[in-house]
Scaffold this active site. Structure first.
Site, PDB file in Angstrom:
ATOM      1  N   LYS A  22       0.833  -1.202   0.000  1.00  0.00           N
ATOM      2  CA  LYS A  22       0.000   0.000   0.000  1.00  0.00           C
ATOM      3  C   LYS A  22       0.870   1.255   0.000  1.00  0.00           C
ATOM      4  O   LYS A  22       0.661   2.170  -0.801  1.00  0.00           O
ATOM      5  CB  LYS A  22      -0.905  -0.026   1.227  1.00  0.00           C
ATOM      6  CG  LYS A  22      -2.052   0.950   1.187  1.00  0.00           C
ATOM      7  CD  LYS A  22      -2.885   0.857   2.466  1.00  0.00           C
ATOM      8  CE  LYS A  22      -3.696  -0.420   2.519  1.00  0.00           C
ATOM      9  NZ  LYS A  22      -4.230  -0.693   3.866  1.00  0.00           N
ATOM     10  N   ARG A  92      -3.067   3.273   8.623  1.00  0.00           N
ATOM     11  CA  ARG A  92      -3.436   2.069   7.867  1.00  0.00           C
ATOM     12  C   ARG A  92      -2.290   1.083   7.804  1.00  0.00           C
ATOM     13  O   ARG A  92      -1.144   1.464   7.692  1.00  0.00           O
ATOM     14  CB  ARG A  92      -3.810   2.465   6.434  1.00  0.00           C
ATOM     15  CG  ARG A  92      -4.549   3.771   6.351  1.00  0.00           C
ATOM     16  CD  ARG A  92      -4.594   4.334   4.944  1.00  0.00           C
ATOM     17  NE  ARG A  92      -5.252   3.457   4.009  1.00  0.00           N
ATOM     18  CZ  ARG A  92      -5.295   3.685   2.701  1.00  0.00           C
ATOM     19  NH1 ARG A  92      -4.677   4.759   2.203  1.00  0.00           N
ATOM     20  NH2 ARG A  92      -5.907   2.858   1.898  1.00  0.00           N
ATOM     21  N   MET A 103      -5.655  -6.815   8.139  1.00  0.00           N
ATOM     22  CA  MET A 103      -5.128  -6.030   9.243  1.00  0.00           C
ATOM     23  C   MET A 103      -5.937  -4.745   9.366  1.00  0.00           C
ATOM     24  O   MET A 103      -6.899  -4.549   8.669  1.00  0.00           O
ATOM     25  CB  MET A 103      -3.648  -5.792   9.035  1.00  0.00           C
ATOM     26  CG  MET A 103      -2.865  -7.070   9.224  1.00  0.00           C
ATOM     27  SD  MET A 103      -1.150  -6.861   8.864  1.00  0.00           S
ATOM     28  CE  MET A 103      -1.210  -6.323   7.207  1.00  0.00           C
ATOM     29  N   ARG A 336      -3.655  -1.369  -6.306  1.00  0.00           N
ATOM     30  CA  ARG A 336      -2.866  -2.609  -6.277  1.00  0.00           C
ATOM     31  C   ARG A 336      -3.334  -3.484  -7.426  1.00  0.00           C
ATOM     32  O   ARG A 336      -4.403  -3.241  -7.998  1.00  0.00           O
ATOM     33  CB  ARG A 336      -3.062  -3.347  -4.957  1.00  0.00           C
ATOM     34  CG  ARG A 336      -4.512  -3.758  -4.737  1.00  0.00           C
ATOM     35  CD  ARG A 336      -4.690  -4.449  -3.394  1.00  0.00           C
ATOM     36  NE  ARG A 336      -6.104  -4.506  -3.073  1.00  0.00           N
ATOM     37  CZ  ARG A 336      -6.619  -4.435  -1.858  1.00  0.00           C
ATOM     38  NH1 ARG A 336      -5.842  -4.287  -0.828  1.00  0.00           N
ATOM     39  NH2 ARG A 336      -7.907  -4.510  -1.667  1.00  0.00           N
ATOM     40  N   HIS A 454     -16.507  -8.572   1.782  1.00  0.00           N
ATOM     41  CA  HIS A 454     -15.478  -9.530   2.191  1.00  0.00           C
ATOM     42  C   HIS A 454     -15.684 -10.892   1.526  1.00  0.00           C
ATOM     43  O   HIS A 454     -14.768 -11.471   0.943  1.00  0.00           O
ATOM     44  CB  HIS A 454     -15.496  -9.666   3.717  1.00  0.00           C
ATOM     45  CG  HIS A 454     -14.497 -10.635   4.236  1.00  0.00           C
ATOM     46  ND1 HIS A 454     -14.826 -11.935   4.524  1.00  0.00           N
ATOM     47  CD2 HIS A 454     -13.169 -10.520   4.472  1.00  0.00           C
ATOM     48  CE1 HIS A 454     -13.741 -12.571   4.941  1.00  0.00           C
ATOM     49  NE2 HIS A 454     -12.723 -11.722   4.923  1.00  0.00           N
ATOM     50  N   SER A 762       8.783 -45.270 -19.597  1.00  0.00           N
ATOM     51  CA  SER A 762       7.848 -44.315 -19.025  1.00  0.00           C
ATOM     52  C   SER A 762       7.990 -44.420 -17.519  1.00  0.00           C
ATOM     53  O   SER A 762       7.945 -45.522 -16.966  1.00  0.00           O
ATOM     54  CB  SER A 762       6.418 -44.663 -19.450  1.00  0.00           C
ATOM     55  OG  SER A 762       5.507 -43.852 -18.752  1.00  0.00           O
ATOM     56  N   CYS A 829       4.364 -40.746 -16.416  1.00  0.00           N
ATOM     57  CA  CYS A 829       2.916 -40.931 -16.514  1.00  0.00           C
ATOM     58  C   CYS A 829       2.240 -40.987 -15.151  1.00  0.00           C
ATOM     59  O   CYS A 829       1.101 -41.362 -15.040  1.00  0.00           O
ATOM     60  CB  CYS A 829       2.610 -42.188 -17.316  1.00  0.00           C
ATOM     61  SG  CYS A 829       3.206 -43.681 -16.502  1.00  0.00           S
ATOM     62  N   TYR A 849       8.359 -36.078 -22.634  1.00  0.00           N
ATOM     63  CA  TYR A 849       6.949 -35.728 -22.438  1.00  0.00           C
ATOM     64  C   TYR A 849       6.504 -35.998 -21.012  1.00  0.00           C
ATOM     65  O   TYR A 849       7.183 -36.708 -20.262  1.00  0.00           O
ATOM     66  CB  TYR A 849       6.055 -36.525 -23.403  1.00  0.00           C
ATOM     67  CG  TYR A 849       5.970 -37.992 -23.052  1.00  0.00           C
ATOM     68  CD1 TYR A 849       5.002 -38.448 -22.155  1.00  0.00           C
ATOM     69  CD2 TYR A 849       6.867 -38.910 -23.582  1.00  0.00           C
ATOM     70  CE1 TYR A 849       4.934 -39.789 -21.803  1.00  0.00           C
ATOM     71  CE2 TYR A 849       6.804 -40.247 -23.240  1.00  0.00           C
ATOM     72  CZ  TYR A 849       5.841 -40.681 -22.345  1.00  0.00           C
ATOM     73  OH  TYR A 849       5.784 -41.992 -21.984  1.00  0.00           O
TER      74      TYR A 849
HETATM   75  P1  ADP Z   1      -7.646  -2.251   3.778  1.00  0.00           P
HETATM   76  O1  ADP Z   1      -6.276  -2.796   3.788  1.00  0.00           O
HETATM   77  O2  ADP Z   1      -8.585  -3.039   4.598  1.00  0.00           O
HETATM   78  O3  ADP Z   1      -8.147  -1.935   2.420  1.00  0.00           O
HETATM   79  P2  ADP Z   1      -7.176   0.571   4.064  1.00  0.00           P
HETATM   80  O4  ADP Z   1      -5.964   0.989   4.798  1.00  0.00           O
HETATM   81  O5  ADP Z   1      -7.108   0.646   2.597  1.00  0.00           O
HETATM   82  O6  ADP Z   1      -7.567  -0.873   4.571  1.00  0.00           O
HETATM   83  O7  ADP Z   1      -8.373   1.456   4.575  1.00  0.00           O
HETATM   84  C1  ADP Z   1      -9.709   1.097   4.412  1.00  0.00           C
HETATM   85  C2  ADP Z   1     -10.524   2.266   3.990  1.00  0.00           C
HETATM   86  O8  ADP Z   1     -10.369   3.360   4.858  1.00  0.00           O
HETATM   87  C3  ADP Z   1     -10.155   2.846   2.642  1.00  0.00           C
HETATM   88  O9  ADP Z   1     -10.732   2.133   1.601  1.00  0.00           O
HETATM   89  C4  ADP Z   1     -10.732   4.219   2.701  1.00  0.00           C
HETATM   90  O10 ADP Z   1     -12.066   4.213   2.332  1.00  0.00           O
HETATM   91  C5  ADP Z   1     -10.569   4.579   4.161  1.00  0.00           C
HETATM   92  N1  ADP Z   1      -9.410   5.455   4.271  1.00  0.00           N
HETATM   93  C6  ADP Z   1      -8.135   5.111   4.418  1.00  0.00           C
HETATM   94  N2  ADP Z   1      -7.337   6.200   4.430  1.00  0.00           N
HETATM   95  C7  ADP Z   1      -8.136   7.258   4.268  1.00  0.00           C
HETATM   96  C8  ADP Z   1      -7.912   8.673   4.162  1.00  0.00           C
HETATM   97  N3  ADP Z   1      -6.706   9.203   4.223  1.00  0.00           N
HETATM   98  N4  ADP Z   1      -8.976   9.454   3.987  1.00  0.00           N
HETATM   99  C9  ADP Z   1     -10.205   8.902   3.911  1.00  0.00           C
HETATM  100  N5  ADP Z   1     -10.498   7.621   3.986  1.00  0.00           N
HETATM  101  C10 ADP Z   1      -9.469   6.785   4.161  1.00  0.00           C
HETATM  102 MG    MG Z   2      -7.675  -0.813   1.184  1.00  0.00          MG
END
Ligand code: ADP
Ligand code: MG
Ligand code: MG
Length: 873
Positions: A22, A92, A103, A336, A454, A762, A829, A849
């Protein structure tokens, strides 16, 4: 000196080891000039140091964080804890290998009572401020302090019920204020302390919590399932907040640059107005389709589309992006490589080659051979679907067809599986705790949540059939039933799920053959042109052979003749042959078998016109064919004109202590050469007949389980004599070869000797594996699991070849054989012939083969192509 904190502007996409996926991609997007909220990343090395220091944050790291905050304050013109223009943050997680949703994230960090009150002076902001504040309190309690969100969410549910609201959007500013205050009380009650008011303390605690989230149970399970190393650690991204819940033209969403289900070239995703991140994934509100964005906010849609194109071009892959729009301005929060179904992966890879984004070789490397299985698997039969009784319809979250029994908890799913059922997991929605149940289930059905919920994301990654957001289904958890309209389905009831259309059917719907399409054909043709090693199929009947050919098999590498004997009338003649007390009786029985076997070969040869067919002589222990039930014994005894007792005695006398190492393979024909004579006649006569019809056949006669050259020579002479007699009689010459299977270690090390007589080898790697290790496949199942569980053996020996031991024998044998007979044809085989890693190994050691079951032919072809590409790089 070690550097633990990087501003986004200091990183790039190649730094994922230390910045996490990320963080590295946020940095890359900043470098590309895309609109990304400002921020910095604390490295995975800091995480590892945190663990090394007994879960404490080193002063040096803390200082670096403080430094980064100051720099962030300078570029944003905002201040953490500032009363006039506060800098609010998201914290995050992000590891080097993506673990979606595994996470934790904390949003709106930096808010406290005073700041909220100050900001709320602006009347229009009250609702927004307190919505943000109550979220912070809840996430902090959850992520940092480890208390469930339930009690916090209950506050909202209660107010909604009390005031008769249907949606979160109905909540007023006053409601939000009340909820925030109530949340603080709940926090105090649960945590037994006040919610921390100091933003710096909030931040440091949050950072540590994200580090700790690397080691939650669910994250560990996910890593184990996906073979991700425990030592990578997670980075922490600290970023300025942007608000999707601010005004009416604020929203948040998730979008893929192409359709992850079928690969179509169009934006695909969902968004929610006036919302923050979690709202989409959690399924609290049902999100809108990204196509609505095109209608309602065309400008934002266009910006998003442009950015998505740019990112695809840059990364040369389909992207999964998170974005937020604050007051009409678009911000990118994440990008990603998107997870996708194999069907989509094929389509996307091909389209990208056409668009000149990637080369063919690259496209071929993009798909893991084993994953092809997904597209080769059957879907529901179209006619059967028309007649089936549909009970509900939801979203087609992950394609495929699954038939199974419904269970409502992970535990019940796991138990049902142990009882031999095919459990389908039915839930209101899934969360990361459900991972094990999801991977155990044959299919997943959820009541809530959209295409990026999810359940949907995880199921697609697992290649598992999944229907989401099936609102018509009501789950009664207490009674373990599922109610659809007037019907109630008890736990254990069979249903059919169509993940391709989102439809759910009562009972078992018939399956049809696979969904192979043009994209698949194109892709496979590239693989065929790239690979070097031959790919043949193990096929015993004309039907198998047809499937094998349709998948691109170049011939039959193993036709197990005994499989032809299992049909009703044949097995009867076979039994007579086995229990015969002298060679006269035996020959009589064999005479009955001859025309039947000949016909089978003719049919097989016609299908395999112009192609090689390697036919193995009778191999398994004879008792496998013997009658087992009383009735079967009576019928057979009668026909043999002996008593039931006499027959039973005879059967007893044929029992062996260890049939796997017993009277089987060529040992049968040594004792009863009549069998080899009959089989030779059947093959050669069949070949003569189809040749007369204009077919061209290349039968290769293969003697199994040879351990010594004299053993082979004895049988070869008999076969040759028989074949010559027949060809002389019909005055036709059929080109054929006589070879052997190498499946006993002795024959592997004696290969130079055996190759003097045998024209081809074989490698029967199933037997070779069991003989090399010295355990019987029939018995090993009971104890091998302990070896896998204790990590003594790293993988299933019968699935992926043991390259160091069994592989060494192959290598030795190949070298010895080629010394004697340089152009000798050598292949394998066993089951390993259809396993990606094993195919790569076979390519490396120079086999001609691999031969595998028909459905695995494409997997072997792709693995073989990848082996060449890897070699060239
Ligand atoms: P995950 O790994 O579960 O995708 P993220 O770190 O991407 O977790 O965060 C989940 C959500 O939190 C993002 O999709 C976004 O909607 C919100 N978020 C994260 N950072 C910001 C930010 N700087 N401003 C607004 N929303 C945020
Ligand atoms: Mg995310
Ligand atoms: Mg064998």
């Amino acid at each position: 000196m070690e550097k633990y904190v990087y501003l986004f502007s200091e990183g790039n996409k190649d730094m994922r080891d230390i910045l996490g996926g990320k963080g590295a991609n946020l940095a890359e997007m900043v470098n590309m000039g895309l609109p990304v909220p400002k921020g910095f990343t604390i490295t995975t090395e800091a995480c590892n140091k945190y663990y090394k220091d007994n879960q404490t944050l080193d002063k040096i790291i803390e200082e670096e964080i403080n430094d980064a905050i100051e720099r962030l304050e300078a570029v944003t013109g905002k201040k953490v804890g500032g009363m006039t223009n506060p800098l609010l943050l998201s914290v995050r997680s992000g590891s080097p290998i993506s673990m979606p949703g595994m996470m934790d994230t904390i949003l709106n960090l930096g808010l406290n009572d005073d700041i909220a009150e100050k900001m709320a002076k602006d009347k229009d902001s009250i609702r927004f401020i307190y919505d943000s504040y109550r979220r912070l309190i809840m996430m902090f309690a959850d992520v940092v302090r480890g208390y469930s969100k339930d009690e916090f969410e209950k506050i909202i549910a209660d107010i909604k019920e009390e005031k008769n609201y249907t949606s979160d959007l109905d909540l007023t500013a006053e409601d939000m204020y009340d909820i925030a205050m109530e949340s603080k009380k709940v926090y105090r009650k649960l945590v037994k302390e006040e919610f921390p008011q100091n933003p710096k303390i909030q931040l440091m605690e949050a950072v540590k919590a994200v580090f700790r989230s690397w080691n939650t149970e669910r994250a560990k399970v996910y890593r184990k399932m996906n073979n991700i190393s425990e030592t990578l650690g997670t980075a922490v991204n600290v970023q300025e907040m942007v608000y999707g819940n601010l005004t009416n033209d604020s929203l948040t969403g998730v979008v893929f640059s192409r359709n992850p289900s079928n690969g179509e070239k169009d934006l695909y995703g969902e968004y929610l107005e006036k919302a923050q991140g979690e709202d989409i994934v959690s399924g609290v509100r049902t999100p809108k389709d990204i196509n609505d964005l095109k209608k309602e906010y065309p400008k934002i849609y266009k910006d998003l589309k442009d950015i998505s194109k740019l990112l695809e071009k840059h990364y040369k892959d389909m992207q999964d992006m998170e974005f937020t729009v604050e007051k009409g301005k678009l911000y990118m929060l994440q990008t990603r490589s998107g997870k996708r179904t194999t069907l989509a992966a094929l389509k996307i890879a091909i389209n990208m080659v056409e668009e000149k984004l990637i080369k063919k070789e690259e496209a071929l490397m993009r798909i893991e051979p084993d994953k092809l299985e997904e597209v080769l698997h059957p879907s529901f039969d179209k006619e059967a679907l028309k007649k089936a009784n549909m009970i509900a319809i939801g979203l087609p979250a992950s394609p495929g067809a699954s038939i199974g029994q419904i269970y409502f908890t992970v535990e019940d799913v796991i138990n049902a599986k142990k009882e031999g059922k095919n459990p389908i997991l039915v839930r209101v929605e899934t969360s990361p705790e459900d991972i094990e149940g999801m991977s155990t289930a044959v299919g997943i059905l959820t009541v809530r949540g959209g295409m990026t919920s999810h359940a949907a994301v995880v199921a697609r990654a697992m290649g598992k059939c999944c229907v989401c957001g099936c609102h018509e289904v009501f789950i009664d958890e207490r009674h373990k039933t599922m109610i659809c309209g007037d019907n109630t389905f008890e736990e254990g009831t069979t249903i059919s799920l169509n993940g391709t259309t989102g439809r759910v059917y009562e009972g078992e719907v018939a399956l049809s053959e696979s969904g192979i399409d043009e994209a698949f054909e194109t892709f496979m043709s590239w693989a065929v042109n790239t690979k070097k090693i031959g790919v043949m199929a193990n096929a015993d009947t004309e039907k198998d052979a047809e499937v094998a050919l349709s998948f691109g098999a170049e011939g039959i590498g193993l036709c197990r003749t005994e499989h032809m004997f299992f049909e009703e009338d044949k097995i009867f003649a076979m039994r007579k042959m086995i229990v015969a007390s002298n060679s006269e009786e035996r020959e009589k029985a064999l005479k009955e078998l001859l025309p039947m076997q000949m016909l089978d070969f003719q049919n097989l040869f016609r299908v395999m016109n112009h192609k090689k067919v390697i036919i193995r002589f009778l191999d398994p222990p004879l008792h496998e064919f013997l009658p087992k039930t009383k009735e079967e014994i009576t019928v057979l005894a009668k026909s043999l004109k002996i008593t039931d007792e006499e027959l039973t005695l005879k059967i007893e006398s044929l029992k062996e202590f260890n049939p796997m190492m017993g009277h089987r393979g060529c040992r049968l024909a040594i004792t009863y050469p009549e069998i080899a004579v009959m089989q030779t006649r059947a093959i050669i006569e069949a070949a003569i007949r189809v040749t007369k019809d204009g077919c061209e056949v290349y039968p290769e006669l293969m003697i199994p389980l040879v351990s010594d050259v004299n053993e082979f020579k004895y049988l070869k002479d008999i076969i040759k004599e028989t074949a010559t007699d027949i060809m002389d009689k019909y005055k036709v010459n059929i080109p054929y070869e006589i070879g052997t299977m190498i499946e006993i270690p002795r024959s592997a090390v004696m290969s130079d000797e055996i190759a003097k007589e045998a024209e081809f080898f074989s490698y029967g790697t199933n037997d070779l594996t069991q003989m090399t290790y010295g355990f019987s496949r029939d018995d090993a199942g009971t104890f091998l699991n302990d070896y896998y569980e204790k990590g003594i053996f790293k993988h299933d020996l019968f699935k992926t070849i043991d390259t160091s031991g069994v592989g060494k024998l192959l290598d030795v044998s190949i070298k010895l054989a080629r010394k004697t007979r340089p152009t000798m044809q050598l292949g394998i085989c066993g089951e390993h012939g259809g396993d990606g890693k094993s195919v790569e190994f076979c390519h490396k050691i120079g086999l001609d083969y691999v031969s595998c079951s028909p459905y695995r032919v494409p997997i072997a072809i792709l693995a073989a192509a990848q082996a060449v590409i890897k070699e060239n790089n």
